[in-house]
Design a protein around this motif. Structure first.
Motif: not given
Length: 477
Positions: A143-162
């Motif tokens: 999550q830290g890398f995601v927040d820093r880069d504003r990395y788009d997580l929307s393409a990840l299958q939601r249940n898998i990321a969940g």
């Protein structure tokens, strides 16, 4: 869950309470080392997210040591992706993949590496090791890398990321994921006078079909049903029934799990059903060895089994020229699958080490993580292993469309997961003692299959595992 495109390697056998206690004691000893800090022995480094240019500013070659549990076909596919990444980053980053054995072996080696301050740069850990990795205080949350880069997580299958999200934070990046399905032999269904396009949806319907399929009643196969004694299947039956496996809230809110529902009415009913199936000659008890149950199905000794999507490719190959393979959504304990309900995923994810590693290593690891979950990499991974593509955009690529056209049964898994709403009951239980909890559920099922009263068996396991959960929680409080 450890799933493979090949017929899975045997899993560990039965565990006594003494072994459970020994495993817990080892776990607590490791956690004591981790959390005590060990003053002078604490490795250098930090759990902070590095600067985005940390890898590019580093002089020379940054080497990433990546421990994983992928062998055979899966290992070959993973190494091909590693080679591709290394070629694209020649002279800057080099990933060295090191096979560490099956999931249980790998996490044991990781615990030892923590004590010796020699953790790998990156680690693949199975799903049920999630809370332990969080509690280790050795890793940098994704999550830290995601927040820093504003990395788009929307393409990840939601249940898998969940599954790998706890208290709103994505701790690790999914790599190999699978969901459970009901597999069945369509030819056997036809011979038994059953509709091959109308598979059973719940335990009672599985029994009804097994009565017509089993040899004891003049059916075409030795046993109508057979599946491994595997705790993951019991967890999935709770999920498809919309029930929590652990309290509170399957550990998803950040509160620690304090109780597991091994003695729930749904699981006691499941054990009673399974026990009667075996007693009446409608199911075979193949024990805990996953391979044994798989082989019984592909040899047409059984007509129905429970397995993950990770075996779909192997089942399809084994069935070719012998019988028509069918696949259906994972069953419910009773009734039909309600809207929004469904199974949780299994598999493993990628963790980035912090302590003992440079900022360049952490950033280079993040670059490799992003490469592995890209649409192109996930399309390659899926079509060569059978694991679920964690990036939905992979499904739009021509190679994926061609694969799905040739393997239409995989669409059952896609539709099952996409129709499942994200929530505590469908993301699975996250607890530090989850490996021991799963073994305890298997102990209870095994006892029932050899004749013990199901409720007594599960009440005993619930009582015994309560101490394990309490000891773990006390060690990290």
């Amino acid at each position: 869950m450890s799933t493979d495109v090949r017929l899975a390697a045997p899993r560990s056998g039965g565990r006594s309470c003494r072994l459970l206690a020994a495993l817990t004691a080892f776990l607590l000893a490791v956690l004591a080392v981790l959390l005590a800090g060990c003053a002078g022995n604490r490795p250098k480094g930090s759990l902070d997210v590095p600067a985005a240019d940390a890898a590019s500013r580093a002089p020379g070659l940054t080497t990433i040591t990546f421990w994983h549990s992928m062998d055979s076909t899966n290992g070959i596919a993973l190494q091909a992706l590693i080679d591709q990444f290394n070629a694209a980053h020649a002279g800057r980053i080099k990933v060295v993949g090191v096979y560490q054995g099956e999931y249980d072996d790998a996490i044991t080696k990781y615990k030892a590496s923590v004590q010796s301050n020699s953790t790998p740069s990156m680690m693949q850990i199975y799903d049920i090791g999630t809370q332990f990795m969080i509690d280790s205080h050795q890793v940098v949350p994704i999550q830290g890398f995601v927040d820093r880069d504003r990395y788009d997580l929307s393409a990840l299958q939601r249940n898998i990321a969940g599954y790998y999200t706890v208290a709103g934070k994505l701790w690790s990046m999914p790599l190999n994921s699978s969901v459970p399905l009901l597999y069945y032999n369509k030819d056997a269904f036809r011979k038994a006078g059953l509709d091959p396009d109308d598979p059973p949806q719940n335990l009672a319907e599985i029994r009804a079909d097994a009565e017509k399929l089993s040899k004891i009643n003049g059916g075409p196969v030795s046993y109508g049903f057979g599946a491994a004694v595997y705790g993951w299947f019991l967890e999935q039956l709770m999920a498809t029934d919309g029930q929590l496996y652990c309290d509170p809230a399957n550990g998803r809110t950040g509160q620690r799990v304090t109780r597991v529902a091994l003695d729930s009415p749904q699981l006691v009913q499941t054990l009673g059903w399974w026990q009667a199936m075996v007693k009446d000659g409608l199911a075979v008890n193949t024990g805990r060895q996953t391979k044994a149950a798989q082989n019984a199905f592909t040899a047409q000794q059984t007509a129905m089994t429970l397995e993950s999507t990770g075996t779909l490719k192997a089942f399809s190959a084994a069935a070719q020229g012998h019988f028509e393979l069918g696949a259906a959504p994972f069953p419910t304990v009773s009734g039909s699958l309600a809207d929004g309900r469904g199974p949780s995923i299994g598999g493993a994810s990628l963790w980035i080490s912090g302590l003992g590693h440079t900022d360049a290593e952490k950033e280079a690891s993040w670059e490799f993580v992003k490469f592995l979950v890209s649409p192109e990499s996930q399309a390659y991974w899926h079509t060569h292993t059978g694991y679920f593509p964690v990036n939905n955009r992979a499904l739009d690529l021509p190679v994926e469309k061609q694969y799905l056209k040739a393997n239409p049964l995989f669409g059952v898994a896609i539709r099952s997961l996409d129709a499942t709403e994200l929530g505590p009951s469908t993301t699975g239980c996250v607890a530090g003692s989850m490996p021991q909890i799963r073994k305890a559920s298997e102990d209870g099922l095994e006892k029932a299959l050899i004749g013990q009263d199901p409720q007594t068996a599960m009440q005993t396991e619930t009582r015994d595992i309560a101490g394990v959960i309490e000891n773990y929680n006390d060690s990290v409080s």
